[in-house]
Design an enzyme around this catalytic site. Structure first.
Site, PDB file in Angstrom:
ATOM      1  N   VAL A 187      34.159 -42.701  50.631  1.00 51.74           N
ATOM      2  CA  VAL A 187      33.463 -41.514  51.094  1.00 51.74           C
ATOM      3  C   VAL A 187      32.002 -41.678  50.696  1.00 51.74           C
ATOM      4  O   VAL A 187      31.674 -42.481  49.824  1.00 51.74           O
ATOM      5  CB  VAL A 187      34.045 -40.196  50.526  1.00 51.74           C
ATOM      6  CG1 VAL A 187      35.427 -39.922  51.097  1.00 51.74           C
ATOM      7  CG2 VAL A 187      34.079 -40.211  49.016  1.00 51.74           C
ATOM      8  N   SER A 188      31.129 -40.922  51.331  1.00 51.84           N
ATOM      9  CA  SER A 188      29.694 -41.136  51.139  1.00 51.84           C
ATOM     10  C   SER A 188      29.120 -40.477  49.896  1.00 51.84           C
ATOM     11  O   SER A 188      28.156 -40.971  49.331  1.00 51.84           O
ATOM     12  CB  SER A 188      28.929 -40.639  52.362  1.00 51.84           C
ATOM     13  OG  SER A 188      29.312 -41.381  53.494  1.00 51.84           O
ATOM     14  N   THR A 189      29.673 -39.358  49.476  1.00 50.71           N
ATOM     15  CA  THR A 189      29.082 -38.641  48.346  1.00 50.71           C
ATOM     16  C   THR A 189      30.143 -38.300  47.307  1.00 50.71           C
ATOM     17  O   THR A 189      31.332 -38.222  47.614  1.00 50.71           O
ATOM     18  CB  THR A 189      28.401 -37.329  48.808  1.00 50.71           C
ATOM     19  OG1 THR A 189      29.376 -36.470  49.391  1.00 50.71           O
ATOM     20  CG2 THR A 189      27.299 -37.614  49.820  1.00 50.71           C
TER      21      THR A 189
END
Length: 183
Positions: free
Chosen positions: A9-11
């Site tokens: 996931v990105s964050t």
């Protein structure tokens, strides 16, 4: 022959549970995950570990192609590296694998779509920021990691790897915070 899952996931405030559960249900004995942008391969230590661990006949499994990356060149390089190790790449949604020639074509097209989607996201984000700025409402991005805590832990002699694990970020992010202090 092992099925090895990779989730991303990105964050740090996003959740990996859905990807993890899906990869386990698909028979992945090992699932490695990280919370970092897929815009480039920089700082993606878990992905590097997975690729290095692959042996002939193994299979790298991801839930969607954009979990591998959002840059077509990066995605194709990852697939190439896996194949150089004699391993295959399988994307679950839509189900595509590099075990056949058609899979390569489909993954190339999907990689281009992921890159285009990233450009659209960035453009919409830029437009939204410009609108908010012109309305006097823009206050900058949300701070996602505690810079002060990173500095405190570093000052107390704790290493970068342990700090990253404690904060829930990548080592690269810790280095950026610490280097910003000296700049």
């Amino acid at each position: 022959m092992a099925r090895i899952g990779y989730a991303r996931v990105s964050t740090i405030d996003q959740d990996l549970d859905i990807q993890y559960t899906r990869l386990k249900a698909e028979g992945c004995e090992i699932v490695r995950s990280e919370k970092i942008s897929g815009a480039s391969r920089e700082g993606r230590g878990e992905l590097a570990t997975v690729i290095e661990f692959l042996r002939p006949g193994d299979e790298l499994v991801v839930s969607r192609l954009d979990r591998l990356g959002r840059d077509t060149r990066d995605v194709l390089n990852i697939i190439y590296e896996c194949e150089q190790r004699g391993a295959f790449v399988t994307v679950l949604d839509p189900h595509v694998t590099t075990r056949g020639e058609m899979g390569h074509l489909v993954l190339t097209v999907l990689g281009m779509v992921a890159q285009m989607e990233r450009r659209f996201i960035k453009e919409r984000q830029r437009e939204g920021i410009e609108r908010a700025k012109s309305a006097g409402q823009y206050k900058g991005g949300k701070v996602r990691i505690d810079h002060e805590k990173i500095r405190e832990l570093s000052d107390s002699g704790i290493g970068v790897t342990i700090i990253a694990r404690e904060i829930g970020c990548s080592r690269m992010q810790v280095y950026r915070v610490l280097n910003a202090r000296t700049a």
